[in-house]
Write an enzyme that holds these catalytic residues in place. Structure first.
Site, PDB file in Angstrom:
ATOM      1  N   CYS A  59       6.282  -6.792  29.559  1.00 16.44           N
ATOM      2  CA  CYS A  59       6.329  -5.400  30.044  1.00 16.44           C
ATOM      3  C   CYS A  59       7.774  -4.887  29.933  1.00 16.44           C
ATOM      4  CB  CYS A  59       5.817  -5.322  31.478  1.00 16.44           C
ATOM      5  SG  CYS A  59       4.199  -6.126  31.663  1.00 16.44           S
ATOM      6  N   CYS A 130      -3.046  -6.284  50.432  1.00  9.63           N
ATOM      7  CA  CYS A 130      -3.114  -5.938  49.016  1.00  9.63           C
ATOM      8  C   CYS A 130      -2.423  -7.047  48.241  1.00  9.63           C
ATOM      9  CB  CYS A 130      -2.404  -4.598  48.765  1.00  9.63           C
ATOM     10  SG  CYS A 130      -2.419  -4.106  47.018  1.00  9.63           S
TER      11      CYS A 130
HETATM   12 FE1  SF4 Z   1       4.547  -7.445  33.471  1.00  5.58          FE
HETATM   13 FE2  SF4 Z   1       3.849  -7.996  36.039  1.00  5.58          FE
HETATM   14 FE3  SF4 Z   1       4.950  -9.875  34.499  1.00  5.58          FE
HETATM   15 FE4  SF4 Z   1       6.429  -7.845  35.284  1.00  5.58          FE
HETATM   16  S1  SF4 Z   1       5.531  -9.371  36.598  1.00  5.58           S
HETATM   17  S2  SF4 Z   1       6.368  -8.740  33.214  1.00  5.58           S
HETATM   18  S3  SF4 Z   1       4.931  -6.184  35.301  1.00  5.58           S
HETATM   19  S4  SF4 Z   1       2.981  -8.863  34.167  1.00  5.58           S
END
Ligand code: SF4
Ligand code: SAM
Ligand code: DTB
Length: 330
Positions: A59, A130
């Site tokens: 990401c 959550c």
């Molecule tokens: Fe992606 Fe979540 Fe991993 Fe960050 S923690 S790289 S947002 S999957």
């Protein structure tokens, strides 16, 4: 004027809302907000990173991806007792929901018993729960639902067409599949995205239409403003000025359009508050945001200090959402 809950929104309709004169858009959003919620109530959530860093996903905004040199160190899943201590402190500080986040592509089955204990322990304190743990299998979703997990957070992040520029290690459809599993297991869905990643207005429209045309609107819709992290592609693009930070009024418009399109969802003014003026935050609440993260930490970055928030909430006359009401909207 009342707006019904529709899952057939088109991009043209969303674009027309974005194009409204600012005062007209705010008027529409306030009307929808007041028809569905108590005008000055805000739901307060607190975040804890229960497993930090070393994530195999790429990401492009995230401090916790092992692909980027951000200085965030990989840690193991923390102890249940440490989670419960932090949750107790969050409750004492006024949180209503406790959100636990893990930097995983997906949880391993061996982690499920500890995750179940965390959910049960936090719930026993009278907090809503959550978790955001990445992709889930059906049995994992069922185990978490069985433990009483109230919400599962899994974001679409951006429009389907902008998505490949942000993440390549899992697809939009993977995300939609996880959301379907969460719904099928009977948990409330928390799903939103990030604004300020160099996307166009058309991408912001695409994200909101993707959210508002899910089989059911997510009960909770976090709208994050990118927190630029040095070393990540998206963070560096903003920090070196190649892509400017999102314009505050365009961010407010995004919240207002989310409020109109998903009238009964709780819309969270999520990450990015620390860099925002009090005035921009006030406009976000006026546009229909009715949830915030409180506590001085998000996952790896900071959130406004309790003192600054207390002054802001008092100046705005914001009060905590009644818990029965928070559940009624769930
Ligand atoms: Fe992606 Fe979540 Fe991993 Fe960050 S923690 S790289 S947002 S999957
Ligand atoms: N690993 C899990 C996942 O991605 O599903 C859970 C944790 S992840 C950090 C949760 C969400 O936080 C992301 O989907 C993204 O929307 C948001 N987020 C992460 N880093 C951010 C940043 N720098 N600025 C704004 N939002 C961010
Ligand atoms: C969401 O949409 N925003 C939260 C929560 N879901 C897990 C995360 C924000 C993270 C901000 C960057 C950080 O602190 O690392």
């Amino acid at each position: 004027m009342t707006e019904t809950t529709r899952t057939d929104w088109t991009r043209a309709e969303a674009a027309a809302l974005f194009d409204l004169p600012f005062a007209d858009l705010m008027w529409r959003a306030q009307n929808v907000h007041r028809a569905n919620f108590a005008a000055n109530e805000v739901q307060f959530s607190t975040l804890l990173s229960i497993k930090t860093g070393g994530c195999p996903e790429d990401c492009g905004y995230c401090s916790q991806s092992a692909k980027w040199g951000t200085g965030v160190k990989a840690e193991k899943l923390i102890d249940v007792a440490a989670v419960l201590d932090t949750a107790r402190a969050a409750k004492e500080a006024g949180a209503q929901r406790f959100c636990m986040g893990a930097a995983w592509r997906n949880p391993a089955d061996r982690h499920i018993p500890a995750l179940v204990e965390m959910v049960e322990g936090v719930r026993a304190m009278g907090l809503e729960t959550c978790m955001t743990l990445g992709m889930l299998s059906d049995p994992q979703a069922e185990a978490l639902a069985g433990a009483g997990l109230d919400y599962y957070n899994h974001n679409l992040d951006t429009s389907p067409e902008h998505y490949p520029e942000i993440i390549t290690t899992r697809t939009y459809d993977d995300r939609l599949d996880t959301l379907a599993r969460v719904r099928a297991a009977g948990m409330n869905v928390c799903c939103g995205g990030i604004i300020g990643m160099g996307e166009s207005r058309s991408d912001r429209i695409g994200l909101l239409v993707a959210l508002a045309t899910l089989p059911e609107h997510p009960q909770s819709v976090p709208i994050n403003a990118l927190v630029p992290i040095a070393g990540t592609p998206r963070g560096d693009a903003m920090l070196v000025g190649e892509k400017p930070a999102i314009d505050g009024l365009e961010f407010v418009r995004t919240i207002a359009v989310a409020r109109i399109m998903m009238p009964r969802s709780v819309v969270r003014l999520s990450a990015g508050r620390e860099a925002m003026s009090d005035e921009t935050q006030a406009l976000c609440l006026l546009a229909g945001a009715n949830s915030l993260f409180v506590g001085n930490r998000l996952l790896t970055t900071s959130n406004p200090e309790a003192d600054r928030d207390a002054v802001l909430f008092a100046r705005l006359g914001v009060v905590p959402m009644a818990m029965e009401r928070a559940s009624e909207f769930a």
